[in-house]
Design a protein around this motif. Structure first.
Motif, PDB file in Angstrom:
ATOM      1  N   ILE A  79      -4.623   6.364  -2.810  1.00  0.00           N
ATOM      2  CA  ILE A  79      -3.483   5.536  -2.383  1.00  0.00           C
ATOM      3  C   ILE A  79      -2.176   6.292  -2.587  1.00  0.00           C
ATOM      4  O   ILE A  79      -1.297   6.298  -1.714  1.00  0.00           O
ATOM      5  CB  ILE A  79      -3.473   4.190  -3.135  1.00  0.00           C
ATOM      6  N   LEU A  80      -2.035   6.944  -3.726  1.00  0.00           N
ATOM      7  CA  LEU A  80      -0.814   7.702  -4.000  1.00  0.00           C
ATOM      8  C   LEU A  80      -0.644   8.875  -3.037  1.00  0.00           C
ATOM      9  O   LEU A  80       0.484   9.187  -2.619  1.00  0.00           O
ATOM     10  CB  LEU A  80      -0.799   8.190  -5.450  1.00  0.00           C
ATOM     11  N   LYS A  81      -1.736   9.527  -2.678  1.00  0.00           N
ATOM     12  CA  LYS A  81      -1.671  10.619  -1.697  1.00  0.00           C
ATOM     13  C   LYS A  81      -1.148  10.103  -0.362  1.00  0.00           C
ATOM     14  O   LYS A  81      -0.285  10.714   0.270  1.00  0.00           O
ATOM     15  CB  LYS A  81      -3.050  11.244  -1.483  1.00  0.00           C
ATOM     16  N   LYS A  82      -1.688   8.960   0.084  1.00  0.00           N
ATOM     17  CA  LYS A  82      -1.257   8.377   1.356  1.00  0.00           C
ATOM     18  C   LYS A  82       0.210   7.963   1.291  1.00  0.00           C
ATOM     19  O   LYS A  82       0.958   8.165   2.255  1.00  0.00           O
ATOM     20  CB  LYS A  82      -2.138   7.187   1.716  1.00  0.00           C
ATOM     21  N   ALA A  83       0.611   7.388   0.166  1.00  0.00           N
ATOM     22  CA  ALA A  83       2.011   6.974   0.018  1.00  0.00           C
ATOM     23  C   ALA A  83       2.931   8.186   0.022  1.00  0.00           C
ATOM     24  O   ALA A  83       3.993   8.176   0.659  1.00  0.00           O
ATOM     25  CB  ALA A  83       2.182   6.176  -1.272  1.00  0.00           C
ATOM     26  N   ALA A  84       2.550   9.258  -0.643  1.00  0.00           N
ATOM     27  CA  ALA A  84       3.370  10.469  -0.683  1.00  0.00           C
ATOM     28  C   ALA A  84       3.493  11.069   0.716  1.00  0.00           C
ATOM     29  O   ALA A  84       4.583  11.496   1.126  1.00  0.00           O
ATOM     30  CB  ALA A  84       2.766  11.478  -1.650  1.00  0.00           C
ATOM     31  N   ALA A  85       2.400  11.080   1.453  1.00  0.00           N
ATOM     32  CA  ALA A  85       2.428  11.609   2.815  1.00  0.00           C
ATOM     33  C   ALA A  85       3.315  10.743   3.705  1.00  0.00           C
ATOM     34  O   ALA A  85       4.097  11.262   4.516  1.00  0.00           O
ATOM     35  CB  ALA A  85       1.013  11.683   3.381  1.00  0.00           C
ATOM     36  N   TYR A  86       3.240   9.423   3.536  1.00  0.00           N
ATOM     37  CA  TYR A  86       4.058   8.508   4.324  1.00  0.00           C
ATOM     38  C   TYR A  86       5.541   8.735   4.046  1.00  0.00           C
ATOM     39  O   TYR A  86       6.357   8.846   4.964  1.00  0.00           O
ATOM     40  CB  TYR A  86       3.653   7.059   4.018  1.00  0.00           C
TER      41      TYR A  86
END
Length: 92
Positions: A79-86
């Motif tokens: 989830i944190l990876k996706k949020a950082a990418a977003y």
């Protein structure tokens, strides 16, 4: 299927009849009116090798707990990876 509960001392005495006195599991189970499955479970829990069994059960419980925690932490990381990418995409 019966969900009858037996006192600890009853279980220990049933185990002693098998382990100390040499009676068969089937004989003791029939005489006491319990299933052989229950008696085998009691032997594992209260028998002469019960300490080894308890250590193994504790280890297995710890492994299950750690696997559950690993799954949770992995999901959080994803989830944190996706949020950082977003947010990197939004700010860029």
């Amino acid at each position: 299927m019966s969900s009858k509960r037996y006192p600890e001392e009853f279980k220990r005495e049933a185990v002693r009849q098998v382990t100390d006195r040499g009676h068969s599991v089937a004989q003791v189970a029939d005489r006491l009116g319990v299933t052989t499955h229950s008696l085998y479970a009691w032997i594992k829990k209260y028998g002469p090798r019960s300490d080894e069994y308890q250590v193994k059960a504790d280890d297995q419980a710890e492994i299950r707990r750690l696997q559950k925690e690993l799954k949770r932490v992995t999901e959080e990381r994803d989830i944190l990876k996706k949020a950082a990418a977003y947010f990197a995409k939004e700010s860029g």
